[in-house]
Design an enzyme around this catalytic site. Structure first.
Site, mmCIF file in Angstrom:
data_model
loop_
_atom_site.group_PDB
_atom_site.id
_atom_site.type_symbol
_atom_site.label_atom_id
_atom_site.label_comp_id
_atom_site.label_asym_id
_atom_site.label_seq_id
_atom_site.Cartn_x
_atom_site.Cartn_y
_atom_site.Cartn_z
ATOM 1 N N GLY A 46 0.831 -1.194 0.000
ATOM 2 C CA GLY A 46 0.000 0.000 0.000
ATOM 3 C C GLY A 46 0.862 1.240 0.000
ATOM 4 O O GLY A 46 2.043 1.188 0.380
ATOM 5 N N LEU A 92 6.600 1.738 4.014
ATOM 6 C CA LEU A 92 7.707 2.113 3.135
ATOM 7 C C LEU A 92 8.384 3.397 3.614
ATOM 8 O O LEU A 92 9.524 3.661 3.246
ATOM 9 C CB LEU A 92 7.219 2.265 1.685
ATOM 10 C CG LEU A 92 6.727 0.968 1.031
ATOM 11 C CD1 LEU A 92 6.215 1.246 -0.371
ATOM 12 C CD2 LEU A 92 7.816 -0.097 1.005
ATOM 13 N N HIS A 133 -4.371 1.458 7.355
ATOM 14 C CA HIS A 133 -3.019 2.029 7.458
ATOM 15 C C HIS A 133 -2.867 3.193 6.463
ATOM 16 O O HIS A 133 -2.344 4.253 6.829
ATOM 17 C CB HIS A 133 -2.015 0.901 7.174
ATOM 18 C CG HIS A 133 -0.577 1.298 7.109
ATOM 19 N ND1 HIS A 133 0.397 0.713 7.902
ATOM 20 C CD2 HIS A 133 0.081 2.187 6.319
ATOM 21 C CE1 HIS A 133 1.571 1.261 7.616
ATOM 22 N NE2 HIS A 133 1.416 2.149 6.649
ATOM 23 N N GLU A 134 -3.344 3.006 5.234
ATOM 24 C CA GLU A 134 -3.192 4.056 4.210
ATOM 25 C C GLU A 134 -4.096 5.260 4.504
ATOM 26 O O GLU A 134 -3.674 6.401 4.313
ATOM 27 C CB GLU A 134 -3.465 3.501 2.809
ATOM 28 C CG GLU A 134 -2.571 2.338 2.384
ATOM 29 C CD GLU A 134 -1.099 2.530 2.674
ATOM 30 O OE1 GLU A 134 -0.617 3.684 2.637
ATOM 31 O OE2 GLU A 134 -0.420 1.529 2.965
ATOM 32 N N HIS A 137 -2.492 7.489 6.934
ATOM 33 C CA HIS A 137 -1.475 8.386 6.360
ATOM 34 C C HIS A 137 -2.091 9.720 5.934
ATOM 35 O O HIS A 137 -1.440 10.759 6.015
ATOM 36 C CB HIS A 137 -0.828 7.752 5.123
ATOM 37 C CG HIS A 137 0.347 6.856 5.413
ATOM 38 N ND1 HIS A 137 1.487 7.304 6.031
ATOM 39 C CD2 HIS A 137 0.559 5.540 5.142
ATOM 40 C CE1 HIS A 137 2.354 6.294 6.137
ATOM 41 N NE2 HIS A 137 1.811 5.206 5.605
HETATM 42 NI NI NI Z 1 2.685 3.327 5.483
#
Ligand code: NI
Length: 168
Positions: A46, A92, A133-134, A137
């Site tokens: 992701g 990432l 999770h995304e 962000h």
């Molecule tokens: Ni992340």
């Protein structure tokens, strides 16, 4: 398509609240193609636009073991969530760091596709975790913020080193 720079822990853009996309144009579609390419090249599951320095509400996800195909959502909103599950997460933007995070086991998400179509999708399993999770962000929230005191303490040295290395 191009692989673009991934911003790392310590960089300000990761902490900003992303802005809604007002108009889905070729620029947004190109951003999505580049994000997908960047995610795949980095073997991620992701990626959110702030991670490539673009503070807009765009996410991509792809979980091959769940045959998800490429999921690309603009202005995603989690409208329902239920249950709990726990997966070992990484990011990432936080290379070398992972931890178990408790999240909802199932989520319903509304958003727009790259064609501007309104969709409402249900996600379960690892995909539910990735989507949460995304979406985090987009609020400037990182998975390490979701850890309890002990979990964060265990990572504090690594986090401080990362932040030091990436602070501009
Ligand atoms: Ni992340």
């Amino acid at each position: 398509m191009a692989v673009i720079k991934i911003y790392l822990y310590g960089e300000e853009v990761l902490r900003q609240k992303a802005l809604p996309v007002e108009k889905i144009d070729d620029g947004v579609r190109e951003l999505i193609r580049n994000m997908a390419e960047t995610m795949r090249q980095a073997s991620g599951v992701g990626l959110a636009a702030p991670q490539v320095g673009d503070s807009r509400r765009v996410i991509v996800a792809e979980v091959s073991q769940e045959n998800s195909g490429l999921i690309a959502l603009i202005n995603p909103v989690i409208v329902e969530s239920s249950g709990t599950s726990e997966f070992e997460e990484g990011c990432l933007s936080l290379p070398g760091i992972s931890a178990k995070v408790k999240r909802a086991a199932e989520v319903v998400v509304e958003g727009l596709t790259p064609d501007g179509k309104q969709v409402r999708n249900k996600y379960t399993g690892l995909l539910a975790t990735v989507i949460q999770h995304e979406v985090d962000h987009l609020e400037g929230i990182l998975f390490v913020d979701r850890l309890g005191f002990l979990g964060r303490s265990a990572l504090s040295f690594k986090l401080r080193s990362l932040a030091r290395a990436n602070k501009v």
